[in-house]
Scaffold this active site. Structure first.
Site, PDB file in Angstrom:
ATOM      1  N   ASN A  16     -30.440 120.980  36.888  1.00  0.00           N
ATOM      2  CA  ASN A  16     -31.710 120.593  36.274  1.00  0.00           C
ATOM      3  C   ASN A  16     -32.937 121.352  36.776  1.00  0.00           C
ATOM      4  O   ASN A  16     -33.882 121.535  36.018  1.00  0.00           O
ATOM      5  CB  ASN A  16     -31.914 119.077  36.307  1.00  0.00           C
ATOM      6  CG  ASN A  16     -32.061 118.533  37.695  1.00  0.00           C
ATOM      7  OD1 ASN A  16     -31.389 118.999  38.600  1.00  0.00           O
ATOM      8  ND2 ASN A  16     -32.932 117.580  37.882  1.00  0.00           N
ATOM      9  N   LYS A  73     -23.598 127.566  45.748  1.00  0.00           N
ATOM     10  CA  LYS A  73     -22.851 127.374  44.493  1.00  0.00           C
ATOM     11  C   LYS A  73     -23.743 126.672  43.482  1.00  0.00           C
ATOM     12  O   LYS A  73     -24.025 125.485  43.594  1.00  0.00           O
ATOM     13  CB  LYS A  73     -21.594 126.528  44.712  1.00  0.00           C
ATOM     14  CG  LYS A  73     -20.689 126.597  43.480  1.00  0.00           C
ATOM     15  CD  LYS A  73     -19.798 125.400  43.293  1.00  0.00           C
ATOM     16  CE  LYS A  73     -20.291 124.350  42.347  1.00  0.00           C
ATOM     17  NZ  LYS A  73     -20.589 124.753  40.968  1.00  0.00           N
ATOM     18  N   GLY A  76     -26.965 116.520  43.447  1.00  0.00           N
ATOM     19  CA  GLY A  76     -26.197 116.304  42.222  1.00  0.00           C
ATOM     20  C   GLY A  76     -25.984 114.833  41.981  1.00  0.00           C
ATOM     21  O   GLY A  76     -26.729 113.982  42.496  1.00  0.00           O
ATOM     22  N   GLY A  77     -24.948 114.514  41.228  1.00  0.00           N
ATOM     23  CA  GLY A  77     -24.697 113.136  40.841  1.00  0.00           C
ATOM     24  C   GLY A  77     -24.123 112.308  41.984  1.00  0.00           C
ATOM     25  O   GLY A  77     -23.512 112.833  42.921  1.00  0.00           O
ATOM     26  N   THR A 125     -20.204 112.528  42.534  1.00  0.00           N
ATOM     27  CA  THR A 125     -19.809 113.778  43.217  1.00  0.00           C
ATOM     28  C   THR A 125     -20.217 113.705  44.691  1.00  0.00           C
ATOM     29  O   THR A 125     -19.439 114.072  45.585  1.00  0.00           O
ATOM     30  CB  THR A 125     -20.483 115.006  42.568  1.00  0.00           C
ATOM     31  OG1 THR A 125     -20.425 114.905  41.165  1.00  0.00           O
ATOM     32  CG2 THR A 125     -19.851 116.301  43.024  1.00  0.00           C
ATOM     33  N   GLY A 126     -21.417 113.218  44.940  1.00  0.00           N
ATOM     34  CA  GLY A 126     -21.918 113.126  46.324  1.00  0.00           C
ATOM     35  C   GLY A 126     -21.020 112.246  47.183  1.00  0.00           C
ATOM     36  O   GLY A 126     -20.711 112.578  48.336  1.00  0.00           O
ATOM     37  N   GLU A 157     -28.694 114.621  48.077  1.00  0.00           N
ATOM     38  CA  GLU A 157     -29.817 114.271  47.190  1.00  0.00           C
ATOM     39  C   GLU A 157     -29.177 113.893  45.867  1.00  0.00           C
ATOM     40  O   GLU A 157     -28.695 114.758  45.130  1.00  0.00           O
ATOM     41  CB  GLU A 157     -30.737 115.488  46.990  1.00  0.00           C
ATOM     42  CG  GLU A 157     -31.364 116.030  48.255  1.00  0.00           C
ATOM     43  CD  GLU A 157     -32.519 115.175  48.745  1.00  0.00           C
ATOM     44  OE1 GLU A 157     -32.908 114.224  48.048  1.00  0.00           O
ATOM     45  OE2 GLU A 157     -33.007 115.450  49.849  1.00  0.00           O
ATOM     46  N   CYS A 203     -34.099 113.730  38.461  1.00  0.00           N
ATOM     47  CA  CYS A 203     -33.557 112.664  39.302  1.00  0.00           C
ATOM     48  C   CYS A 203     -34.590 111.578  39.544  1.00  0.00           C
ATOM     49  O   CYS A 203     -34.255 110.411  39.668  1.00  0.00           O
ATOM     50  CB  CYS A 203     -33.077 113.247  40.630  1.00  0.00           C
ATOM     51  SG  CYS A 203     -34.340 114.180  41.485  1.00  0.00           S
ATOM     52  N   GLU A 257     -27.803 105.636  35.756  1.00  0.00           N
ATOM     53  CA  GLU A 257     -28.676 106.776  35.490  1.00  0.00           C
ATOM     54  C   GLU A 257     -28.256 107.421  34.160  1.00  0.00           C
ATOM     55  O   GLU A 257     -27.088 107.754  33.981  1.00  0.00           O
ATOM     56  CB  GLU A 257     -28.538 107.794  36.617  1.00  0.00           C
ATOM     57  CG  GLU A 257     -29.478 108.969  36.442  1.00  0.00           C
ATOM     58  CD  GLU A 257     -29.272 110.045  37.500  1.00  0.00           C
ATOM     59  OE1 GLU A 257     -28.106 110.374  37.793  1.00  0.00           O
ATOM     60  OE2 GLU A 257     -30.273 110.554  38.018  1.00  0.00           O
ATOM     61  N   GLU A 307     -35.140 116.367  52.545  1.00  0.00           N
ATOM     62  CA  GLU A 307     -35.457 117.793  52.460  1.00  0.00           C
ATOM     63  C   GLU A 307     -36.975 117.942  52.544  1.00  0.00           C
ATOM     64  O   GLU A 307     -37.700 116.969  52.425  1.00  0.00           O
ATOM     65  CB  GLU A 307     -34.956 118.375  51.132  1.00  0.00           C
ATOM     66  CG  GLU A 307     -33.430 118.445  51.068  1.00  0.00           C
ATOM     67  CD  GLU A 307     -32.904 119.229  49.862  1.00  0.00           C
ATOM     68  OE1 GLU A 307     -33.528 119.176  48.796  1.00  0.00           O
ATOM     69  OE2 GLU A 307     -31.849 119.878  50.001  1.00  0.00           O
TER      70      GLU A 307
HETATM   71  P1  NAP Z   1     -22.944 117.040  39.397  1.00  0.00           P
HETATM   72  O1  NAP Z   1     -22.013 116.967  38.256  1.00  0.00           O
HETATM   73  O2  NAP Z   1     -22.730 116.113  40.526  1.00  0.00           O
HETATM   74  O3  NAP Z   1     -22.917 118.557  39.882  1.00  0.00           O
HETATM   75  C1  NAP Z   1     -23.753 119.015  40.925  1.00  0.00           C
HETATM   76  C2  NAP Z   1     -23.097 120.215  41.580  1.00  0.00           C
HETATM   77  O4  NAP Z   1     -21.889 119.781  42.201  1.00  0.00           O
HETATM   78  C3  NAP Z   1     -22.698 121.310  40.582  1.00  0.00           C
HETATM   79  O5  NAP Z   1     -22.848 122.558  41.196  1.00  0.00           O
HETATM   80  C4  NAP Z   1     -21.245 120.982  40.327  1.00  0.00           C
HETATM   81  O6  NAP Z   1     -20.482 122.079  39.866  1.00  0.00           O
HETATM   82  C5  NAP Z   1     -20.801 120.556  41.711  1.00  0.00           C
HETATM   83  N1  NAP Z   1     -19.598 119.750  41.709  1.00  0.00           N
HETATM   84  C6  NAP Z   1     -19.112 118.968  40.718  1.00  0.00           C
HETATM   85  N2  NAP Z   1     -17.955 118.395  41.103  1.00  0.00           N
HETATM   86  C7  NAP Z   1     -17.684 118.833  42.361  1.00  0.00           C
HETATM   87  C8  NAP Z   1     -16.642 118.610  43.302  1.00  0.00           C
HETATM   88  N3  NAP Z   1     -15.604 117.820  43.030  1.00  0.00           N
HETATM   89  N4  NAP Z   1     -16.724 119.221  44.500  1.00  0.00           N
HETATM   90  C9  NAP Z   1     -17.778 120.011  44.806  1.00  0.00           C
HETATM   91  N5  NAP Z   1     -18.780 120.288  43.950  1.00  0.00           N
HETATM   92  C10 NAP Z   1     -18.748 119.689  42.742  1.00  0.00           C
HETATM   93  O7  NAP Z   1     -24.443 116.819  38.928  1.00  0.00           O
HETATM   94  P2  NAP Z   1     -25.196 117.553  37.731  1.00  0.00           P
HETATM   95  O8  NAP Z   1     -24.749 116.916  36.456  1.00  0.00           O
HETATM   96  O9  NAP Z   1     -25.112 119.023  37.891  1.00  0.00           O
HETATM   97  O10 NAP Z   1     -26.714 117.155  38.052  1.00  0.00           O
HETATM   98  C11 NAP Z   1     -27.282 115.978  37.652  1.00  0.00           C
HETATM   99  C12 NAP Z   1     -27.337 114.991  38.808  1.00  0.00           C
HETATM  100  O11 NAP Z   1     -28.059 115.550  39.895  1.00  0.00           O
HETATM  101  C13 NAP Z   1     -28.095 113.732  38.427  1.00  0.00           C
HETATM  102  O12 NAP Z   1     -27.393 112.613  38.909  1.00  0.00           O
HETATM  103  C14 NAP Z   1     -29.408 113.882  39.156  1.00  0.00           C
HETATM  104  O13 NAP Z   1     -30.064 112.671  39.440  1.00  0.00           O
HETATM  105  C15 NAP Z   1     -28.990 114.600  40.384  1.00  0.00           C
HETATM  106  N6  NAP Z   1     -30.150 115.272  41.010  1.00  0.00           N
HETATM  107  C16 NAP Z   1     -30.651 114.738  42.174  1.00  0.00           C
HETATM  108  C17 NAP Z   1     -31.766 115.315  42.754  1.00  0.00           C
HETATM  109  C18 NAP Z   1     -32.356 114.760  44.026  1.00  0.00           C
HETATM  110  O14 NAP Z   1     -33.097 115.495  44.682  1.00  0.00           O
HETATM  111  N7  NAP Z   1     -32.076 113.520  44.404  1.00  0.00           N
HETATM  112  C19 NAP Z   1     -32.358 116.438  42.177  1.00  0.00           C
HETATM  113  C20 NAP Z   1     -31.806 116.942  41.008  1.00  0.00           C
HETATM  114  C21 NAP Z   1     -30.690 116.349  40.432  1.00  0.00           C
HETATM  115  P3  NAP Z   1     -20.125 122.242  38.313  1.00  0.00           P
HETATM  116  O15 NAP Z   1     -21.408 122.405  37.604  1.00  0.00           O
HETATM  117  O16 NAP Z   1     -19.294 123.455  38.289  1.00  0.00           O
HETATM  118  O17 NAP Z   1     -19.399 120.987  37.903  1.00  0.00           O
END
Ligand code: NAP
Length: 494
Positions: free
Chosen positions: A154, A177, A230-231, A234-235, A252, A286, A387, A464
């Site tokens: 995002n 990555k 990320g989500g 995943t976290g 995060e 987020c 979310e 951060e």
């Molecule tokens: P995501 O699906 O969790 O992916 C985030 C990152 O993790 C991507 O690079 C993804 O790679 C990687 N990933 C996915 N599965 C993984 C695994 N099993 N092992 C290691 N890495 C893995 O999240 P997203 O859809 O990209 O982003 C949206 C989410 O990010 C939302 O929930 C949002 O709230 C959150 N976010 C939080 C913040 C904050 O600062 N709190 C800021 C921005 C976004 P791939 O793309 O290749 O799947």
């Protein structure tokens, strides 16, 4: 003006080389066209990057640099981003469909982040602590070694900078990555880092699947710290992997942030702030204020004006300077948002506006979705608990301060909160009572690199930004040195 896309090679240990993993495609979701397709990183590419990172990070020429010397690399990277800001923001708009204005602001903030952590590094001190005997005691900070940075789609340039800048400042090597939907901008960052003269191997950019590349970047025994955005699911998965190694990980994650509007607010300010808080970035933020609580005495009027404001927002192409709400990042993500709105309807939600794709030739090929406001749900509804990560706002009335604190805190998430009121003592009471990493009073989505950012609960752990942001990428060590010259009395010798 348009710019060429990167050539599709990956930045592996400081060398540009073709990936050996499956193909990955970046699309311009605003019209469905393809930006580029290239081979992503494979397991072998990652192992090779880790190998080179280990050698580069262990080199005394990097590890033993004085802070002011290492800081010069960060300043040069910042200058490189600033000098290429038009190109970076254009590429980011193509890669993520973010408006040009927002992409520009994010690139500017990435440059500022590198500058800030250069300055933090130069001005951070180790500690001489107060002794309680005939010794001197110190607390010093060392680099960790190899840091994996895993980022979402995002706000790629800003997320990349928030991790790479403090990690490099601290003397680590970084394996970055990016998300598979937005692989371009991190490769562009690599080009700038290379031009800044950072020694080879200290940064690798490895677009590739989360399951393979992402997991390996956490599990590999040489990785000493992971910084993930990320989500939540995943976290949580990565936190389990990190726990196996007893390795620090900062997370995060997602949010479902409350915005609270009291009857004594300045309504014009609050309406503008609420609209910006949820619908800017097409709600793919987020910290989006996605649960709105409005005091019952002004609820009907305020919500009617809000709906009017949402309907006046300009939905359109990210390259149109008038656009406020752009396309979503990907058609699949829009489908997920549509699924949530369908579920809201089934739960009894009333769609006050939106709830559909915009009509017309300008929108037919893109992943557009109208700003959507839903009423008639309780805070227990599925739509209020999960979310959605899109332009969807749920509005609910509240009666008094205690009532709204209870509802705002009744969420797994704890990322952000907005409060709109002219009663400042009340704002402060709420700011302290609500579980959130960031609270905005009479504003929303304001950021400063010097102010720590992060979430609680399902929104993650760790912070951060800010001066302490550097410490998250260092090991702290205590050193005692005896100055008495006498044997320890316990030994009774000689
Ligand atoms: P995501 O699906 O969790 O992916 C985030 C990152 O993790 C991507 O690079 C993804 O790679 C990687 N990933 C996915 N599965 C993984 C695994 N099993 N092992 C290691 N890495 C893995 O999240 P997203 O859809 O990209 O982003 C949206 C989410 O990010 C939302 O929930 C949002 O709230 C959150 N976010 C939080 C913040 C904050 O600062 N709190 C800021 C921005 C976004 P791939 O793309 O290749 O799947």
């Amino acid at each position: 003006m348009t710019y060429p896309f990167p050539d599709g090679r990956l930045f592996v240990g400081g060398e540009w080389q073709s990936g050996t993993g499956p193909e990955i495609t970046s699309t311009f979701a605003a019209d469905g066209s393809e930006n580029m397709t290239f081979a992503s990183a494979s397991r072998d590419d990652v192992l090779s990057a880790i190998d080179r990172a280990r050698t580069a990070q262990a080199d005394p020429a990097w590890r033993n640099l004085r802070p002011h010397e290492r800081a010069t690399y960060l300043y040069r990277i910042a200058d490189g981003i600033s000098a290429n800001i038009e190109r970076i923001s254009w590429l980011q708009s193509r890669d993520t469909s973010k408006t040009r204005t927002e992409a520009h602001a994010l690139a500017g903030s990435a440059a500022a982040t590198f500058r800030y952590f250069g300055a933090v590094l130069e001005t951070s001190d180790d500690l001489m602590t107060t002794p309680r005997g005939a010794y001197q005691s110190f607390s010093v900070h060392d680099s960790i070694g190899l840091v994996s940075a895993i980022t979402p789609w995002n706000s790629p340039i800003a997320s990349d900078a928030q991790k790479a800048a403090p990690a490099l400042a601290a003397g680590n090597a970084v394996l970055l990555k990016p998300a598979s939907w937005s692989p371009i901008i991190s490769l562009e960052l690599a080009r700038i880092v290379e031009e800044a003269g950072l020694p080879k191997g200290l940064l690798s950019v490895l677009p590739g699947s989360g399951r393979e590349v992402g997991n390996l970047l956490v599990e590999h025994p040489d990785i000493g710290k992971v910084s993930f955005t990320g989500g939540t699911s995943t976290g949580r998965h990565l936190a389990h992997l990190a726990a196996e190694k007893l390795m620090p990980i900062s997370l995060e994650l997602g949010g479902k942030s409350p915005t609270i509007v009291f009857e004594d607010c300045d309504e014009d300010l609050a309406i503008a702030g609420v609209l910006f808080g949820i619908f800017s970035s097409t709600g793919q933020s987020c910290i989006a204020g996605s649960r709105l609580f409005v005091q019952r005495s002004i609820y009907d009027r305020f919500v009617a004006r809000l709906v009017e404001g949402a309907e006046a927002l300009r939905v359109g192409n990210p390259f149109d300077a008038q656009t406020q709400v752009s396309s979503m990042v990907h058609a699949d993500h829009r489908a997920s948002v549509e699924g949530y709105v369908k579920a809201a309807r089934e739960e009894g939600g009333e769609i006050l506006t939106g709830g559909a794709r915009p009509e017309g030739a300008d929108y037919s090929q893109g992943a557009y979705y109208l700003p959507t406001i839903i009423a008639g749900l309780t805070n227990q509804a599925h739509t209020c608990r999960e979310e959605i990560f899109g332009p969807v706002l749920v509005v609910m009335p509240f009666d008094d301060e205690d009532d709204v604190i209870a509802m705002a805190n009744d969420s797994a998430y704890g990322l952000a909160c907005g409060i709109w009121s002219r009663d400042h003592p009340k704002c402060w009471r709420l700011a302290r009572a609500i579980r959130a990493g960031t609270v905005w009073i009479n504003t929303f989505k304001q950021f400063s690199i010097s102010t720590p950012f992060g979430g609680d609960g399902a929104s993650g752990m760790g912070r951060e930004k800010g001066r302490e942001g550097l410490r998250a990428y260092q090991r702290q060590k205590s050193i005692y040195e005896d100055h008495s010259g006498r044997p320890h009395p316990w030994a009774r010798w000689p």
